[in-house]
Design a protein around this motif. Structure first.
Motif, short mmCIF file in Angstrom:
data_model
loop_
_atom_site.label_atom_id
_atom_site.label_comp_id
_atom_site.label_asym_id
_atom_site.label_seq_id
_atom_site.Cartn_x
_atom_site.Cartn_y
_atom_site.Cartn_z
N PRO A 1 -7.62 0.02 -3.73
CA PRO A 1 -7.37 1.08 -2.75
C PRO A 1 -6.17 1.95 -3.07
O PRO A 1 -6.00 3.00 -2.46
CB PRO A 1 -7.15 0.31 -1.44
CG PRO A 1 -6.62 -1.00 -1.89
CD PRO A 1 -7.30 -1.31 -3.18
N GLN B 1 -13.81 10.24 -5.02
CA GLN B 1 -12.65 9.77 -4.27
C GLN B 1 -12.54 10.55 -2.96
O GLN B 1 -12.31 11.76 -2.99
CB GLN B 1 -11.37 9.94 -5.08
CG GLN B 1 -10.14 9.38 -4.39
CD GLN B 1 -8.88 9.58 -5.22
OE1 GLN B 1 -8.74 10.57 -5.93
NE2 GLN B 1 -7.96 8.63 -5.15
N SER B 2 -12.68 9.86 -1.86
CA SER B 2 -12.45 10.47 -0.55
C SER B 2 -10.95 10.43 -0.27
O SER B 2 -10.23 9.61 -0.83
CB SER B 2 -13.23 9.73 0.53
OG SER B 2 -14.62 9.82 0.27
N PRO B 3 -10.47 11.31 0.61
CA PRO B 3 -9.02 11.39 0.86
C PRO B 3 -8.43 10.05 1.24
O PRO B 3 -8.94 9.34 2.12
CB PRO B 3 -8.94 12.40 2.03
CG PRO B 3 -10.14 13.26 1.85
CD PRO B 3 -11.23 12.35 1.34
N GLY B 4 -7.35 9.68 0.55
CA GLY B 4 -6.65 8.44 0.86
C GLY B 4 -7.36 7.18 0.43
O GLY B 4 -6.92 6.08 0.79
N GLN B 5 -8.41 7.34 -0.34
CA GLN B 5 -9.20 6.17 -0.76
C GLN B 5 -9.11 5.95 -2.27
O GLN B 5 -8.60 6.79 -3.02
CB GLN B 5 -10.67 6.37 -0.37
CG GLN B 5 -10.91 6.64 1.10
CD GLN B 5 -10.52 5.47 1.96
OE1 GLN B 5 -10.87 4.32 1.66
NE2 GLN B 5 -9.77 5.72 3.02
N ARG C 1 0.83 -1.21 0.00
CA ARG C 1 0.00 0.00 0.00
C ARG C 1 0.86 1.25 0.00
O ARG C 1 0.45 2.29 -0.52
CB ARG C 1 -0.92 0.01 1.21
CG ARG C 1 -1.98 -1.08 1.20
CD ARG C 1 -3.02 -0.89 0.09
NE ARG C 1 -3.51 0.46 0.02
CZ ARG C 1 -4.47 0.94 0.81
NH1 ARG C 1 -5.03 0.16 1.69
NH2 ARG C 1 -4.86 2.21 0.70
N HIS C 2 2.03 1.14 0.58
CA HIS C 2 2.97 2.26 0.59
C HIS C 2 4.36 1.70 0.34
O HIS C 2 4.69 0.63 0.84
CB HIS C 2 2.97 2.99 1.95
CG HIS C 2 1.64 3.53 2.33
ND1 HIS C 2 1.21 4.78 1.97
CD2 HIS C 2 0.62 2.97 3.04
CE1 HIS C 2 0.00 4.99 2.45
NE2 HIS C 2 -0.39 3.91 3.10
N VAL D 1 0.58 7.92 -7.04
CA VAL D 1 -0.33 6.93 -6.47
C VAL D 1 -0.81 6.06 -7.62
O VAL D 1 -1.29 6.58 -8.64
CB VAL D 1 -1.52 7.58 -5.75
CG1 VAL D 1 -2.42 6.50 -5.16
CG2 VAL D 1 -1.03 8.53 -4.65
N THR E 1 -1.77 2.29 -4.30
CA THR E 1 -0.42 2.16 -3.73
C THR E 1 0.29 3.50 -3.87
O THR E 1 0.39 4.02 -4.99
CB THR E 1 0.39 1.08 -4.46
OG1 THR E 1 -0.19 -0.20 -4.24
CG2 THR E 1 1.84 1.08 -3.97
N ARG E 2 0.74 4.02 -2.76
CA ARG E 2 1.49 5.28 -2.80
C ARG E 2 2.97 4.96 -2.91
O ARG E 2 3.55 4.35 -2.00
CB ARG E 2 1.21 6.11 -1.56
CG ARG E 2 1.91 7.48 -1.58
CD ARG E 2 1.45 8.34 -0.42
NE ARG E 2 0.04 8.67 -0.49
CZ ARG E 2 -0.46 9.67 -1.19
NH1 ARG E 2 0.35 10.46 -1.90
NH2 ARG E 2 -1.75 9.91 -1.18
#
Lengths: 111, 116
Positions: A104, B38-42, A9-10, A88, A106-107
């Motif tokens: 979801p 898109q919500s923040p971080g989603q 994810r990161h 991202v 990947t940063r």
């Protein structure tokens, strides 16, 4: 929610190192996509797959390669990461004639 | 080549006020159109889609959008905004690709802020 996971994810990596991002789906959808998201650009398609071992380039494919050896997995590889690939990354899946569902994200930070 | 324009980068509305987010597309054939949120971080969540038929489409969370071919537009609307609607909204147009599937071209997004 569509059964899509992305790993890691990161990630922080150094310039010049190879990086592989994984997208895994449990939906048995035929089509899979990799996008990158950058401020001011929205999402841009990197590569997509229309079946096992069948892939093609998107609009920003330079510096990226993909592989799909199983229906459920679609891998994105940065052969030699550069700072311009800090972004991202989103995977998406779809069935024939249907909308895309997104993972979801990947940063990735390239230092 | 296909393209999508979202002319408003940021929009601020008061809670309870109506909302309209603009989207214009350029595409030679009959478009398939989408709005994602898109919500923040989603990741991105599909709000609604237009494939054919009725030009006014209903989506989730009380959103609707109207397809106007003459104006090449697909604007998103909501009659009464809630604080939880604060997010970034993306319009997208689909076009066909090698081997099938649906390739999306996205707009650059509109960031919605809701004032309480």
């Amino acid at each position: 929610d569509a059964g899509i996971t992305q790993s890691p994810r990161h990630k922080v990596t150094e310039t010049g190192t190879p990086v592989t991002l994984r997208c895994h789906q449990t939906e048995n959808h035929r089509y899979m996509y990799w996008y990158r998201q950058d401020p001011g650009h929205g999402l841009r398609l990197i590569h997509y797959s229309y079946g096992v071992k069948d892939t093609d380039k998107g609009e920003v494919s330079d510096g990226y390669s993909v592989s799909r050896s199983k229906t459920e997995d679609f891998l994105l590889t940065l052969e030699s990461a550069t700072s311009s690939q800090t972004s991202v990354y989103f995977c998406a899946i779809s069935r024939e004639g249907s909308e895309q569902y997104f993972g979801p994200g990947t940063r990735l930070t390239v230092t | 080549a296909q393209s999508v324009t979202q002319p408003d980068i940021h929009i601020t509305v008061s809670e309870g006020a109506s909302l309209e987010l603009r989207c214009n597309y350029s595409y030679g054939a009959t478009p398939y159109l989408f709005w994602y949120v898109q919500s923040p971080g989603q990741g991105l969540q599909l709000l609604l889609k237009y494939f054919s038929g009725d030009t006014l489409v209903q989506g989730i969370k009380g959103f609707e959008a109207e397809f106007k071919r003459s104006q090449s537009s697909f604007n998103l609307r909501k009659p009464s905004v809630h604080w939880s609607d604060a997010a970034e909204y993306f319009c997208a147009v689909e076009w066909g690709v090698t081997g099938g599937g649906n390739k999306l071209t996205f707009g650059t997004g509109t960031q919605l802020k809701v004032e309480l």
